[in-house]
Design a protein around this motif. Sequence first.
Motif, PDB file in Angstrom:
ATOM      1  N   SER A 100       7.312   1.272   4.020  1.00  0.00           N
ATOM      2  CA  SER A 100       5.960   0.719   3.925  1.00  0.00           C
ATOM      3  C   SER A 100       4.865   1.764   3.876  1.00  0.00           C
ATOM      4  O   SER A 100       3.753   1.473   3.456  1.00  0.00           O
ATOM      5  CB  SER A 100       5.691  -0.202   5.116  1.00  0.00           C
ATOM      6  N   TYR A 101       5.134   2.957   4.319  1.00  0.00           N
ATOM      7  CA  TYR A 101       4.082   3.962   4.457  1.00  0.00           C
ATOM      8  C   TYR A 101       4.114   5.033   3.381  1.00  0.00           C
ATOM      9  O   TYR A 101       3.476   6.057   3.506  1.00  0.00           O
ATOM     10  CB  TYR A 101       4.156   4.607   5.847  1.00  0.00           C
ATOM     11  N   GLN A 102       4.864   4.776   2.335  1.00  0.00           N
ATOM     12  CA  GLN A 102       4.911   5.734   1.238  1.00  0.00           C
ATOM     13  C   GLN A 102       3.695   5.531   0.348  1.00  0.00           C
ATOM     14  O   GLN A 102       3.297   4.406   0.075  1.00  0.00           O
ATOM     15  CB  GLN A 102       6.200   5.567   0.425  1.00  0.00           C
ATOM     16  N   PRO A 103       3.103   6.632  -0.113  1.00  0.00           N
ATOM     17  CA  PRO A 103       1.943   6.490  -0.995  1.00  0.00           C
ATOM     18  C   PRO A 103       2.320   5.725  -2.260  1.00  0.00           C
ATOM     19  O   PRO A 103       3.423   5.874  -2.780  1.00  0.00           O
ATOM     20  CB  PRO A 103       1.548   7.924  -1.332  1.00  0.00           C
ATOM     21  N   LEU A 104       1.396   4.891  -2.709  1.00  0.00           N
ATOM     22  CA  LEU A 104       1.631   4.147  -3.944  1.00  0.00           C
ATOM     23  C   LEU A 104       1.537   5.097  -5.127  1.00  0.00           C
ATOM     24  O   LEU A 104       0.624   5.912  -5.213  1.00  0.00           O
ATOM     25  CB  LEU A 104       0.605   3.031  -4.090  1.00  0.00           C
ATOM     26  N   LYS A 105       2.488   4.955  -6.044  1.00  0.00           N
ATOM     27  CA  LYS A 105       2.474   5.792  -7.238  1.00  0.00           C
ATOM     28  C   LYS A 105       1.594   5.126  -8.279  1.00  0.00           C
ATOM     29  O   LYS A 105       1.764   3.944  -8.597  1.00  0.00           O
ATOM     30  CB  LYS A 105       3.893   5.975  -7.773  1.00  0.00           C
ATOM     31  N   SER A 106       0.648   5.866  -8.790  1.00  0.00           N
ATOM     32  CA  SER A 106      -0.238   5.286  -9.802  1.00  0.00           C
ATOM     33  C   SER A 106       0.436   5.380 -11.178  1.00  0.00           C
ATOM     34  O   SER A 106       1.108   6.340 -11.493  1.00  0.00           O
ATOM     35  CB  SER A 106      -1.576   6.012  -9.814  1.00  0.00           C
TER      36      SER A 106
END
Length: 132
Positions: free
Chosen positions: A123-129
């Motif tokens: 849940s705490y992984q940065p979202l990949k754009s």
Amino acid sequence: MVADACGHASIGFCLVRILRHLGSSPCRFLQDYQSVVFLFFVSEVHGRTFGVWTLLTCTLCFLCAFNLENKPLYLATFLSFVYAFGHFLTEYLIYHTMAIANLTTVGIFAGTSIVWMLLQWNSYQPLKSKHS
């Protein structure tokens, strides 16, 4: 820092860190603390070692609370709860050197943390754009 919508993970880790630290304070300042945790006499050096180990795990929780996206740190913190619970469970079940009340306290904090961290694993992984 990456956290859930309300920052509950950071608050939770900080709370566990503070409670762990408060729990280890008697280990460093009181000579007869061993009667609180164990069912037999523990030497002063073992008591101080337990206190320092607890302080180390407090620091780990604190660092993880502010770096939830750091997967290796998250794993190390998760494993610290697993090791702690496993150690105290062994002390109770195999060596019979720990009271059930103390195992229950450890189980509440470690067990809740283990389940929570497993449920929040990615849940705490940065979202990949997505780049167009």
